[in-house]
Design a protein around this motif. Structure first.
Motif: not given
Length: 301
Positions: A123, A220, A223, A226
């Motif tokens: 991240t 979260s 991901r 992302e």
């Protein structure tokens, strides 16, 4: 290594230590419920010998770092994905890591994260690309629903009754690590017991912190999108015997991050066995060396 404290803002203080070899900074990001000492001293010394200033720290809700003042989710909350209004997620933990870099006046660093720490490091690389010279993600995953999930037998151990005292905590940790450890390497029960005792002594309330950290992971979500934006040179390391984060998580991470390299370690589970430390140190070092085009200050052999 002397324990120190970094005040990183937003009411968060992180405990850390560093093995200062005068080399380039390499930051180790721990996993779920892990503390500074879960990055073994021997592995840190091998990395320092290869020319790195090794920095390791307690994430929030672990060890001597700031703990949340709200209750962790209960089993029903986890099933319904019902989170407390103050519940953080991986973006907050990534901001904590960047805050650590700021507190140490480091413009950038090489990041190595294991398990949840791999998710945090991913991240950081996605959201703060200029702060990450290289990324090594160990035994981690993307958060996608059908990959990288614990075995059902592991879930049962994770949600067993929390330890009521130091002795129970040590015994529970031994049971967990005997289950998820590397079957291709000897199981070092005395070392696990020493580490578990240190964990309890530094943070007897660790069970609540683990619950909040796990909620942060689940909050979260997936991901994968992302991670497609990550431009940092990335190495994915994963054992083929991991019962905590299935190897499918490593494959999914490697597919998501452009140019990422996946290296599977035969016989390794969800731990860092001493016999694997030289191999891990070499793989991390070689990855950083090949990233010199992005990180011109990487040490040479």
């Amino acid at each position: 290594m002397t324990e120190r404290f970094a005040h990183i803002g937003r009411g968060v203080t992180l405990a850390y230590d560093q093995l200062d070899s005068g080399g380039v900074p390499l930051v180790l990001v721990g996993g779920l419920g892990q503390q500074i000492h879960d990055w073994p001293d021997g592995l840190c010394e091998l990395l320092a010998a290869r020319g790195y200033e090794v920095i390791r720290f307690d994430n929030r809700d672990a060890g001597a770092s700031t703990h949340g003042d709200f209750p962790p989710p209960g089993p029903v909350d986890f099933l319904r994905k019902r989170w407390h209004r103050d519940q953080y997620d991986l973006t907050d933990l990534a901001a904590d890591t960047v805050g650590m870099l700021d507190a140490l006046e480091l413009p950038s660093a090489h990041l190595v994260g294991m398990s949840m720490g791999g998710m945090i490091a991913q991240t950081v690389a996605a959201r703060y690309p200029s702060r990450v010279d290289s990324l090594t993600s160990i035994m981690s995953t993307t958060g996608a629903a059908r990959v990288g999930r614990p075995a059902w037998s592991t879930w049962r151990l994770m949600f067993s009754r929390p330890a009521r005292d130091r002795a129970e905590h040590i015994d529970h940790t031994v049971r967990m690590y005997r289950h998820i450890s590397s079957t291709g390497y000897p199981f070092d029960e005395p070392a696990v017991r020493v580490a578990a005792a240190t964990t309890w002594d530094r943070d007897p309330a660790s069970a609540a912190g683990v619950g909040r950290q796990l909620a942060g992971i689940l909050k979260s979500g997936d991901r994968t999108g992302e991670l497609r934006a990550v431009t940092t040179p990335t190495l994915i390391l994963h054992g083929d015997r991991d019962l905590m984060v299935a190897p499918t998580g490593a494959a999914a991470t490697a597919r998501a991050i452009p140019g990422a390299r996946l290296h599977t370690l035969p016989g390794m589970g969800h731990d860092l066995p001493a016999a694997a430390w030289p191999t891990l140190a070499d793989l991390i070092h070689d990855h950083i060396r090949t990233s010199e085009a992005r990180s011109t200050d990487a040490p040479h052999p």
